[in-house]
Design an enzyme around this catalytic site. Structure first.
Site, short mmCIF file in Angstrom:
data_model
loop_
_atom_site.label_atom_id
_atom_site.label_comp_id
_atom_site.label_asym_id
_atom_site.label_seq_id
_atom_site.Cartn_x
_atom_site.Cartn_y
_atom_site.Cartn_z
CB CYS A 91 -20.49 -1.83 -4.04
SG CYS A 91 -19.44 -2.48 -2.74
CG HIS A 166 -16.36 -2.09 -6.38
ND1 HIS A 166 -17.50 -1.47 -5.93
CD2 HIS A 166 -16.47 -2.14 -7.74
CE1 HIS A 166 -18.26 -1.15 -6.96
NE2 HIS A 166 -17.67 -1.55 -8.06
#
Length: 319
Positions: A91, A166
């Protein structure tokens, strides 16, 4: 996703030195800086800013996963570049790629531009698979990850649920602020922004502050980074123009700024070199030496105290 879904991608840190080194490997002459404040003065000092990278604690059942996140809505007709995250641990790099893919006239290396051209016309899922299947990009990503020195495979230990973090990106596209999250089906459009004054960063500040306010007071489950032009080339050009202006206060100030930027690059390079080294053997030897000297318990207590003080300073900074 589980670790088995990582396809060889390793975890990376939310660190400006890591992101800046990744950009260098992509042939992009930008840097990434920490943002400790969203105040206009702090943002103005880093302009031009191309994107904001936001790290947050991710929850699988989070309401943010639903359409209509915050003040925005899904844009299935997004006119720019968008790739889904199809493997774990990618990510950070995917956030950078999603940002770079929407910067017009991007200066970048031939290998990265070939990858971008290859994905032209792909849907987000296929695009994400193409991005994360690029061996050279995975190798560039993993080169900045700490080595995995301890393996618990085969010990039949009970699986524990670990906290997941994230990365997403906020950036301007065609007069609107967008949030690009590779775990969402479409980019999130947060509306148009006023092109005057602070421009898109004012709109981004409102959206990000609203998001931060959903966390408990004093929470530290997020961080913010700015993708920006490298200021050193411009500073050096200005320095050349000022040469001969003896005693000029601006000249002295500029030289100090260049020195600070160079010191920051040196620190980043040193920290990145440490990340590539396996320190487990050294740590094990130090712990044994402290234990034999009867100093391990006191060293542990001192470390806990220092960490607690550091957390309290961070909470005070974000409160």
């Amino acid at each position: 996703m589980s670790d088995e879904d990582s396809s060889g991608w390793q975890l990376t840190e939310s660190d400006p030195g890591v992101f800046t080194e990744l950009l260098k490997r992509l042939g992009v002459p930008y840097i990434v800086d920490d943002l400790y404040s969203l105040e206009p003065e702090s943002l103005a000092a880093l302009q031009p800013i191309h994107a904001l990278i936001f790290l947050f604690k991710w929850f699988p059942e989070s309401p943010d996963d639903e359409p209509g996140v915050g003040t925005g809505h899904y844009d299935s007709d997004f006119p720019g570049f968008f790739a889904h995250q199809t493997v774990n641990n990618a990510c950070a790099t995917l956030a950078v790629v999603n940002a770079l893919g929407n910067i017009t006239s991007l200066p970048a290396g031939s290998q990265f531009m070939d990858l971008m051209n290859f994905t032209t016309g792909m849907d987000p899922q296929t695009c994400g698979m193409a991005i994360t299947s690029a061996d050279w990009l995975r190798e560039a990503h993993n080169a900045l990850s700490p080595p995995s020195a301890i393996s618990l495979d085969g010990l039949d230990l009970p699986k524990k649920s670990e906290e997941a973090y994230h990365f997403v990106v906020y950036l301007p596209v065609l007069g609107s602020l967008y949030e690009l999250d590779g775990l969402k089906p479409y980019p999130v459009r947060h509306g148009e922004y006023d092109g005057s004054g602070e421009g898109w960063v004012k709109k981004a500040r409102e959206v990000i502050e609203n998001r931060i306010h959903t966390y408990p007071t004093g929470a530290l489950e997020f961080s913010l980074l700015a993708l920006r032009d490298d200021p050193i080339p411009g500073m050096r050009r200005r320095l050349d123009a000022l040469q001969g202006s003896a005693g000029d206060a601006e000249l002295s100030d500029l030289m100090n700024k260049i020195s600070n930027e160079n010191s920051k690059r040196e620190r980043w390079a040193f920290e990145n070199s440490l990340r590539r080294h396996n320190h487990i053997g050294l740590v094990h030897a130090l712990l044994l030496a402290l234990a034999k000297a009867g100093k391990l318990d006191s060293a542990k207590a001192d470390a806990q105290r220092v960490m607690q003080e550091r957390l309290e300073r961070q909470r005070a900074m974000h409160s």
